[in-house]
Every structure is written in structure tokens, then in C-alpha cells.
Write an enzyme that holds these catalytic residues in place. Sequence first.
Site, PDB file in Angstrom:
ATOM      1  N   ARG A  95       0.929  -1.295   0.091  1.00  0.00           N
ATOM      2  CA  ARG A  95       0.031  -0.187   0.149  1.00  0.00           C
ATOM      3  C   ARG A  95       0.875   1.302   0.049  1.00  0.00           C
ATOM      4  O   ARG A  95       0.560   2.380  -0.799  1.00  0.00           O
ATOM      5  CB  ARG A  95      -1.035   0.094   1.235  1.00  0.00           C
ATOM      6  N   ASP A 130      -3.814   7.367   2.554  1.00  0.00           N
ATOM      7  CA  ASP A 130      -2.679   7.370   1.429  1.00  0.00           C
ATOM      8  C   ASP A 130      -1.982   8.817   1.490  1.00  0.00           C
ATOM      9  O   ASP A 130      -1.024   8.850   0.487  1.00  0.00           O
ATOM     10  CB  ASP A 130      -3.484   7.158   0.031  1.00  0.00           C
ATOM     11  N   HIS A 145      -8.749   7.357  10.123  1.00  0.00           N
ATOM     12  CA  HIS A 145      -8.070   5.859  10.181  1.00  0.00           C
ATOM     13  C   HIS A 145      -6.719   5.751  10.234  1.00  0.00           C
ATOM     14  O   HIS A 145      -6.206   4.801   9.761  1.00  0.00           O
ATOM     15  CB  HIS A 145      -8.831   5.090   8.922  1.00  0.00           C
ATOM     16  N   GLY A 218     -17.121   8.799  -2.436  1.00  0.00           N
ATOM     17  CA  GLY A 218     -16.325   7.757  -2.593  1.00  0.00           C
ATOM     18  C   GLY A 218     -16.334   6.588  -1.451  1.00  0.00           C
ATOM     19  O   GLY A 218     -15.273   6.241  -1.055  1.00  0.00           O
ATOM     20  N   THR A 219     -17.376   6.475  -0.652  1.00  0.00           N
ATOM     21  CA  THR A 219     -17.521   5.622   0.798  1.00  0.00           C
ATOM     22  C   THR A 219     -18.797   4.786   0.575  1.00  0.00           C
ATOM     23  O   THR A 219     -19.619   5.464   0.349  1.00  0.00           O
ATOM     24  CB  THR A 219     -17.187   6.366   1.828  1.00  0.00           C
TER      25      THR A 219
HETATM   26  C1  BJW Z   1     -16.121   5.771  -6.147  1.00  0.00           C
HETATM   27  C2  BJW Z   1     -15.209   5.714  -7.300  1.00  0.00           C
HETATM   28  C3  BJW Z   1     -15.004   7.220  -8.091  1.00  0.00           C
HETATM   29  C4  BJW Z   1     -15.273   3.802  -6.271  1.00  0.00           C
HETATM   30  N1  BJW Z   1     -15.699   8.045  -7.652  1.00  0.00           N
HETATM   31  N2  BJW Z   1     -16.810   6.927  -5.813  1.00  0.00           N
HETATM   32  C5  BJW Z   1     -21.787   0.467  14.692  1.00  0.00           C
HETATM   33  C6  BJW Z   1     -22.447  -0.453  13.798  1.00  0.00           C
HETATM   34  C7  BJW Z   1     -21.731  -1.906  13.354  1.00  0.00           C
HETATM   35  C8  BJW Z   1     -20.579  -1.955  13.725  1.00  0.00           C
HETATM   36  C9  BJW Z   1     -19.890  -0.897  14.462  1.00  0.00           C
HETATM   37  C10 BJW Z   1     -20.236   0.095  14.824  1.00  0.00           C
HETATM   38  N3  BJW Z   1     -19.547   0.952  15.222  1.00  0.00           N
HETATM   39  C11 BJW Z   1     -18.254   0.369  15.179  1.00  0.00           C
HETATM   40  C12 BJW Z   1     -18.311  -0.732  14.459  1.00  0.00           C
HETATM   41  C13 BJW Z   1     -17.429  -1.849  14.490  1.00  0.00           C
HETATM   42  C14 BJW Z   1     -16.552  -1.332  13.162  1.00  0.00           C
HETATM   43  C15 BJW Z   1     -17.286  -1.415  11.853  1.00  0.00           C
HETATM   44  O1  BJW Z   1     -17.655  -0.230  11.439  1.00  0.00           O
HETATM   45  N4  BJW Z   1     -17.573  -2.630  11.420  1.00  0.00           N
HETATM   46  C16 BJW Z   1     -18.637  -2.531  10.135  1.00  0.00           C
HETATM   47  C17 BJW Z   1     -17.997  -3.288   8.916  1.00  0.00           C
HETATM   48  C18 BJW Z   1     -19.988  -3.121  10.673  1.00  0.00           C
HETATM   49  N5  BJW Z   1     -15.662  -0.269  13.270  1.00  0.00           N
HETATM   50  C19 BJW Z   1     -14.583  -0.218  13.768  1.00  0.00           C
HETATM   51  O2  BJW Z   1     -14.163  -1.217  14.303  1.00  0.00           O
HETATM   52  C20 BJW Z   1     -13.995   1.195  14.132  1.00  0.00           C
HETATM   53  N6  BJW Z   1     -13.723   1.444  15.546  1.00  0.00           N
HETATM   54  C21 BJW Z   1     -14.464   1.806  16.242  1.00  0.00           C
HETATM   55  O3  BJW Z   1     -15.649   2.188  15.898  1.00  0.00           O
HETATM   56  O4  BJW Z   1     -14.315   1.702  17.649  1.00  0.00           O
HETATM   57  C22 BJW Z   1     -14.989   1.665  18.567  1.00  0.00           C
HETATM   58  C23 BJW Z   1     -15.871   0.288  18.483  1.00  0.00           C
HETATM   59  C24 BJW Z   1     -15.055  -0.935  18.444  1.00  0.00           C
HETATM   60  C25 BJW Z   1     -15.810  -2.276  18.291  1.00  0.00           C
HETATM   61  C26 BJW Z   1     -17.177  -2.172  18.133  1.00  0.00           C
HETATM   62  C27 BJW Z   1     -17.840  -1.208  18.829  1.00  0.00           C
HETATM   63  C28 BJW Z   1     -17.214   0.212  18.626  1.00  0.00           C
HETATM   64  C29 BJW Z   1     -12.701   1.406  13.394  1.00  0.00           C
HETATM   65  C30 BJW Z   1     -12.921   1.060  11.733  1.00  0.00           C
HETATM   66  C31 BJW Z   1     -11.382   1.083  11.157  1.00  0.00           C
HETATM   67  C32 BJW Z   1     -11.520   0.665   9.954  1.00  0.00           C
HETATM   68  N7  BJW Z   1     -10.386   0.358   9.081  1.00  0.00           N
HETATM   69  C33 BJW Z   1     -10.310   0.149   7.740  1.00  0.00           C
HETATM   70  C34 BJW Z   1      -9.145  -0.457   7.423  1.00  0.00           C
HETATM   71  C35 BJW Z   1      -7.861   0.291   7.768  1.00  0.00           C
HETATM   72  C36 BJW Z   1      -7.322   1.564   6.881  1.00  0.00           C
HETATM   73  C37 BJW Z   1      -6.424   1.019   5.914  1.00  0.00           C
HETATM   74  O5  BJW Z   1      -5.621  -0.010   5.710  1.00  0.00           O
HETATM   75  O6  BJW Z   1      -6.309   1.756   4.714  1.00  0.00           O
HETATM   76  O7  BJW Z   1     -10.467   1.476   6.675  1.00  0.00           O
HETATM   77  S1  BJW Z   1     -11.679  -0.870   6.972  1.00  0.00           S
HETATM   78  C38 BJW Z   1     -11.620  -0.092   5.421  1.00  0.00           C
HETATM   79  O8  BJW Z   1     -12.882   0.320   5.357  1.00  0.00           O
HETATM   80  C39 BJW Z   1     -10.640   1.224   5.577  1.00  0.00           C
HETATM   81  C40 BJW Z   1     -11.596   2.090   4.956  1.00  0.00           C
HETATM   82  O9  BJW Z   1     -11.156   3.508   5.400  1.00  0.00           O
HETATM   83  C41 BJW Z   1     -13.005   1.920   5.618  1.00  0.00           C
HETATM   84  C42 BJW Z   1     -14.195   2.327   4.747  1.00  0.00           C
HETATM   85  O10 BJW Z   1     -14.178   1.999   3.431  1.00  0.00           O
HETATM   86  P1  BJW Z   1     -14.245   2.976   2.034  1.00  0.00           P
HETATM   87  O11 BJW Z   1     -13.471   4.210   2.193  1.00  0.00           O
HETATM   88  O12 BJW Z   1     -15.938   3.363   2.233  1.00  0.00           O
HETATM   89  O13 BJW Z   1     -14.228   2.002   0.900  1.00  0.00           O
HETATM   90  P2  BJW Z   1     -15.007   1.048   0.089  1.00  0.00           P
HETATM   91  O14 BJW Z   1     -14.057   0.212  -0.483  1.00  0.00           O
HETATM   92  O15 BJW Z   1     -15.642   0.309   1.339  1.00  0.00           O
HETATM   93  O16 BJW Z   1     -15.977   1.926  -0.657  1.00  0.00           O
HETATM   94  C43 BJW Z   1     -15.449   2.696  -1.803  1.00  0.00           C
HETATM   95  C44 BJW Z   1     -16.698   3.233  -2.454  1.00  0.00           C
HETATM   96  O17 BJW Z   1     -15.968   4.313  -3.459  1.00  0.00           O
HETATM   97  C45 BJW Z   1     -17.468   2.434  -3.099  1.00  0.00           C
HETATM   98  O18 BJW Z   1     -18.875   2.512  -2.751  1.00  0.00           O
HETATM   99  C46 BJW Z   1     -17.459   2.791  -4.713  1.00  0.00           C
HETATM  100  O19 BJW Z   1     -18.845   2.887  -5.214  1.00  0.00           O
HETATM  101  C47 BJW Z   1     -17.127   4.223  -4.607  1.00  0.00           C
HETATM  102  N8  BJW Z   1     -16.258   4.685  -5.906  1.00  0.00           N
HETATM  103  N9  BJW Z   1     -14.755   4.471  -7.368  1.00  0.00           N
HETATM  104  C48 BJW Z   1     -16.541   7.887  -6.584  1.00  0.00           C
HETATM  105  N10 BJW Z   1     -14.042   7.231  -9.056  1.00  0.00           N
END
Ligand code: BJW
Length: 274
Positions: A95, A130, A145, A218-219
Amino acid sequence: MRTTYASDPREKSPRSAGGRGSGIRGVSEVPGARIPIDEQTRVLVLTGAGISAESGLATFRGAGGLWDGHPVEQVASPEGFAADPELVWRFYSMRRREAAAAAPNDAHRALAALEDRLGDRFLLATQNVDGLHARAGSRRVVELHGTLWRSRCSRCLRPPIPDAAFPVEPPLPRCACGALLRPDIVWFGEMLDAATTQRVDRFMRGAAGAPFVFLAVGTSGHVYPAAGYVQVARFHGAQTWLANLDPAENAGAFDHVVAGPAGTTLPRLLGVVV
Ligand code: BJW
Ligand code: ZN
């Protein structure tokens, strides 16, 4: 009333249904769109992996949530790191390499141009690690993040250190205390840094009374707490916009949904030249 816009202003929305006054599921056909931003408006932008897709960086859920056959949770969780730190470092070294080779695109530049205009009435909260927003010129950026460009100890509380190395095999980098270093990234199940979330909260509270726009770009709306910001912003009186390629999980919570690639839609929506 929610409005959905096609990516091309001349194109009619293929998802037209309902019409005006038909409630949250109502979708109307509007030729193009521009977010109303005047000299009082505060703008909070939330970005995700999709904004960097046109810079050539992969999204998370785009490849079925897999990297090299491994679920994302396996390479982006403390449990995954404890089980196989070499695998996790290989993932993050790749990455780092890809992010270093990428360049900001028109969507990053459009947000930097908007910040130039709004100053302190603008805040950008990114889930991306990034660094492309800063390279495009954005300054008021909260990295929810973490960042690829720092490492920290997996055991002690020594402060994170700047790090652009690409470890791929043992010996993996270690802290002065002897424990393994890890990327300074918020993994699944880990708490976000309180200072970063407080900055977003303060910005939202500060919007009281002023025109307030929340724009997500984009999320996919899967990962919390970022996926819940639209609801909080709405509570604080924001008009809410989503600019995304595909329908996001939380799309129903937005007032306006704009479909299309961010590099094309954002300059037009924000009325900026990039
Ligand atoms: C375009 C495009 C173009 C493409 N133009 N668009 C409440 C309910 C349920 C669960 C939880 C909750 N609160 C917390 C949780 C637990 C968990 C969670 O959310 N789980 C879910 C999966 C259900 N959250 C956590 O654990 C967070 N911590 C926390 O809340 O602590 C307290 C707690 C802990 C435990 C339980 C409860 C509370 C921490 C989350 C950390 C996420 N980390 C990651 C990986 C590390 C980063 C890295 O290595 O880069 O971060 S996960 C991964 O997903 C990454 C991203 O930042 C994140 C979001 O993804 P994103 O950016 O939305 O990407 P994609 O791929 O999903 O989507 C891309 C979009 O772009 C698509 O829709 C395309 O259509 C679009 N697109 N091209 C416009 N050209
Ligand atoms: Zn240590």
C-alpha cells in the site's frame, strides 16, 4: 425528499421514481446539480477509498473485500497482526508503494480549491490513509483511520514515528522496547483517536445556526463511526450530499445523491475549476 442525480447533467436519472414530496425514497430527475455554498456556509467533507480510485488505488470492497485471497479484516485487525505480522506488513508495504507512486486527481484538487475559498469554514475528514489530500493541497484534514506514513509500537505508548519503509520479510521493524512496530492505522475493532473525532464533533457543533453542508465522497457507508456522520450532520442541521459511483449502504440517509466518478462530479458540484 431525496434527489438523485445522474452523473452526466444531460442524462436523466435511470432510477427515477416517486417524484417530489414522495418522502425519503422519492427520487426526482434533475439535470445536473450544484451544491449551494455561500459566504456563510460551513462544509464538512467525508471521503473514502473511492476518491482515490481515479488515482489508481484500489478500493476496499471493490475486489470483494479480498487482498491476495485474504479478507480485509485479516490484514487490517490487531488479531490479524498478532497471528501473522509478516503478512500484514507485506500488505501495508504494498500500500505504501502504491500510494507513493500515485498522484492526486481532480476530485482531490476540487476539495483543495474549495478549502482555499472557505478557509476555517471547511473541514475534510478522510478515512483514507494514502496522504493524497495533503499532496493535493488540503490543509484542514482529519485522518480518521490514521496514515500509511507513520508506524507505532504494537505494545508501548511511545509516540508514532514517520516511516516510509517497505518491510516485507523478517527481521520486521521493532520499537526500542523490543516489540514489533506496526502501521499507525486504525484497524477493525480499534478506537479512533479521540483528538481526531473531537475535531469533527467540534466542527459539527460549531455549525449551529449557519448554513451547513455535509458531503460524503467515494465511501460505501459500511464502516462506523464514519458511516454515521451523515446522521449526526443532519441532526446539526446539515443539507447532506453523497457523491459516489455505486449506491452506498447508507445512501437513504442523504438528501441528495449524485452518481458518477468523483473526478468528474466534484468539480461540477462544487463549482470549482481544477
Ligand atoms: C467511487 C469511485 C469514484 C469507487 N468516484 N466513488 C456500529 C455498528 C456496527 C459496527 C460498528 C459500529 N461502530 C463500530 C463498529 C465496528 C467497526 C465497523 O464499522 N464494522 C462494520 C464493518 C460493521 N468499526 C470499527 O471497528 C472502528 N472502530 C470503532 O468504532 O471503535 C469503537 C468500537 C469498536 C468495536 C465495536 C464497537 C465500537 C474502526 C474502523 C477502522 C476501519 N479501518 C479500515 C482499514 C484500515 C485502513 C487502511 O488500511 O487503509 O479502513 S476498514 C476499511 O474500510 C478502511 C476504510 O477506510 C474503510 C471504509 O471503506 P471505504 O473508504 O468506504 O471504501 P469502500 O471500498 O468500502 O468503498 C468505496 C466506495 O467508493 C464504493 O462505494 C464505490 O462505489 C466508490 N467509488 N470509485 C466516486 N471514481
Ligand atoms: Zn514499544
